[in-house]
Design an enzyme around this catalytic site. Structure first.
Site, PDB file in Angstrom:
ATOM      1  N   GLU A  94      73.040  26.097  69.351  1.00  0.00           N
ATOM      2  CA  GLU A  94      72.387  24.939  69.943  1.00  0.00           C
ATOM      3  C   GLU A  94      73.027  23.597  69.613  1.00  0.00           C
ATOM      4  O   GLU A  94      72.400  22.716  69.033  1.00  0.00           O
ATOM      5  CB  GLU A  94      70.900  24.939  69.584  1.00  0.00           C
ATOM      6  CG  GLU A  94      70.196  26.144  70.182  1.00  0.00           C
ATOM      7  CD  GLU A  94      68.688  26.177  69.957  1.00  0.00           C
ATOM      8  OE1 GLU A  94      68.184  25.405  69.112  1.00  0.00           O
ATOM      9  OE2 GLU A  94      68.028  26.982  70.638  1.00  0.00           O
ATOM     10  N   GLU A 121      68.816  33.054  73.681  1.00  0.00           N
ATOM     11  CA  GLU A 121      67.452  32.851  73.210  1.00  0.00           C
ATOM     12  C   GLU A 121      66.577  32.435  74.379  1.00  0.00           C
ATOM     13  O   GLU A 121      66.973  31.612  75.203  1.00  0.00           O
ATOM     14  CB  GLU A 121      67.384  31.760  72.136  1.00  0.00           C
ATOM     15  CG  GLU A 121      68.051  32.099  70.827  1.00  0.00           C
ATOM     16  CD  GLU A 121      67.872  30.989  69.789  1.00  0.00           C
ATOM     17  OE1 GLU A 121      66.975  30.129  69.965  1.00  0.00           O
ATOM     18  OE2 GLU A 121      68.638  30.966  68.820  1.00  0.00           O
TER      19      GLU A 121
END
Length: 531
Positions: free
Chosen positions: A198, A340
């Protein structure tokens, strides 16, 4: 996991999902397909992931986190469900891939794993985080599962917008990846590296200090950093896939919506979720057919993005997904592996979101790959597939995911029925078996192996039993896919109750760990017949 553009960098605390929210019952289901995860190492072909034979493979996996936290190992090892039991459930439900988040702290010499129930996991006592990872990889591989390693955090303290911090340099990040690539070289269970979790914006646009995409600043351009790390890894292990996440805002700064200047207001998405510039500025790797783009995608339980309240929700979502990542798949540029996605499903909008997202990924082996967040029930803003006891299952979530799961293959009896003749046990004639052995791993004072025995006779063996001998001093640690015991130097692997018969032409793979000098099984026999 985590975060959209409008949230700060703070990591929400992990919290146990409230008891009673979900049905505490195990699920017994039949996966949609039995294609498994293919043979050998994987590579890419356009928008598809394929195995060493060219067959299409779809990764339908799950995240099991903890190695990135202060525990430095998988969460839930404190529960009453042994670590192998948890992997057994994941595989049975149809998750064929495990994404393993870690922090660089867990890789340091002297790192200590904590939060382990020694009574139910005695084989983990005294092991380092990496040694526990070795065992999980070995057992997952015996079940036909694949492993993706995810550099989730530089330290266990939290995530970072860039791939380096003031205390963890880019060189450390790359060198640790090279170490892992070397450690698991030759083990096709481990298929690749999710380079950094991320990357996201910091500051405001245009005063950006976070990860950008295509901006050309080597200190902030995530696309360029992914090339440096990916090529370094491929220099050590050219067979790995390189998983590259997106950013949140391509400029690396949050939209400045307060300055009344629309030119500064770019379109931002989830942390790691925005690959809108990857078509224009692709990641360039030195080894062809190794790149997989890996966006993240969440629902309102993580953050209420504006699109959730649009008048045309959920019909607006496919176009949003197309813009951020789906075009790469639809234009046959590269595979997508959604690393995710998840939700508590507390808001009805989230259930619709999950159903629509899964439909968007497509069905069958040609659909987009994914690893759901998460197995863990203690993810504060998503919850997990496992309930608080780490044994029973959230049936609501599982039912939505189930049609898209492709179960792992291998690691057990293959090629024949589980039932046998009704006229009593039959034995294979002498010489009616072959045996092959693979050493999966070895460490100081022990090793792990897999013994595959094939019934080459013309009749089923029911019940089957495999025996072998080890040198004096080699002792059994644990076994699976059979009831494995040892008496003196002789080891016996007896058929489990659910698979008593070994059909003609079928094989069984018995996995084990052992103490002592690594030794191949000798004088292998199937029901007394030498192999």
């Amino acid at each position: 996991m985590f975060r959209p553009k409008a949230l700060g960098g703070a990591l929400t605390a992990l919290a146990t999902v409230a008891a009673g929210v979900f049905i505490a019952a195990a699920v017994s289901t039949t996966p949609a397909s039995a294609a498994g995860t293919g043979t050998g190492y994987l590579h890419t072909n356009g928008s598809q992931i394929v195995d060493s034979t060219g067959a299409t493979v779809r990764l339908t996996g799950i995240n099991w986190f903890g190695m990135e936290t202060d525990n430095k190992t998988f969460h839930g090892l404190w529960s009453s469900n042994p670590w192998r039991g948890q992997l057994d459930t994941m595989a049975r439900l149809g998750y064929n891939t495990l994404r393993v988040p870690y922090s660089n702290d867990a890789l340091k010499p002297g790192a200590t794993a904590t939060g382990i129930n020694d009574f139910v996991n005695p084989d983990l006592i005294g092991l380092s985080p990496l040694q526990i990872l070795d065992k999980v990889i070995g057992y997952a591989g015996s079940k036909g599962m694949r492993i993706i390693l995810d550099r989730h955090r530089p330290t266990s303290a939290g995530q970072s917008p860039l791939w380096y911090t003031s205390t963890v340099s880019e060189a450390t990040w790359i060198n640790d990846w090279k170490m892992l690539a070397q450690r698991y070289a030759g083990n096709p269970t481990v298929i690749g590296a999710d380079l950094h979790n991320e990357p996201h914006a910091e500051g405001t646009n245009p005063a950006a200090t976070g990860a950008c995409w295509g901006c050309g600043d080597t200190a902030r351009d995530w696309r360029l950093a992914a090339e440096r790390a990916g090529n370094a890894i491929l220099g050590v292990q050219p067979n790995w896939l390189i998983f590259v996440e997106g950013v949140s805002c391509p400029s690396g700064g949050l939209s400045n919506v307060w300055d009344n200047d629309p030119s500064n207001d770019e379109d931002c998405g989830w942390w790691g979720g925005n690959l809108s510039k990857a078509g224009q500025f692709p990641v360039r790797l030195n080894v062809a057919n190794r790149l997989v783009y890996s966006p993240h995608e969440y629902a309102t339980s993580v953050y209420r993005q504006t699109w959730f309240d649009a008048p045309d929700y959920p019909a607006n979502m496919p176009a949003i997904w197309d813009k951020y990542f789906g075009y790469l798949y639809k234009q046959n540029i590269a595979p997508i592996m959604m690393g995710e996605f998840g939700s508590t499903l507390a808001d009805p909008k989230d259930r619709v979101w999950l159903e629509k997202l899964m439909a968007y990924t497509g069905t069958g082996v040609t659909g987009m790959s994914f690893t759901y967040w998460s197995w863990n029930p203690n993810s504060g803003d998503t919850g997990g597939i496992a309930l608080d006891d780490w044994t029973n299952i959230n049936t609501t979530k599982q039912a939505i995911l189930q049609p898209y799961l492709i179960a792992p293959s291998g690691g057990g009896p293959t090629g024949g029925p589980t039932g046998g003749p009704t006229g009593g046990p039959t034995s294979a004639p002498p010489g009616a078996c072959t045996a092959t052995y693979r050493q999966v791993n070895a460490w100081q004072g022990g090793f792990q192996g897999e013994l595959t025995v094939k019934n080459t006779g013309t009749a089923a063996v029911n019940p089957w039993s495999v025996t072998w001998s080890w040198p004096s001093g080699v002792t059994l640690g644990s076994g699976w896919n059979a009831t494995v015991t040892q008496s003196g130097t002789t080891v016996t692997a007896a058929a489990p109750s659910h698979a008593l018969s070994l059909a003609a032409g079928a094989s069984v793979t018995v996995g084990f760990t052992a103490n002592g000098t690594a030794s191949a099984p000798a004088t292998v026999k199937l029901n007394g017949a030498s192999c």
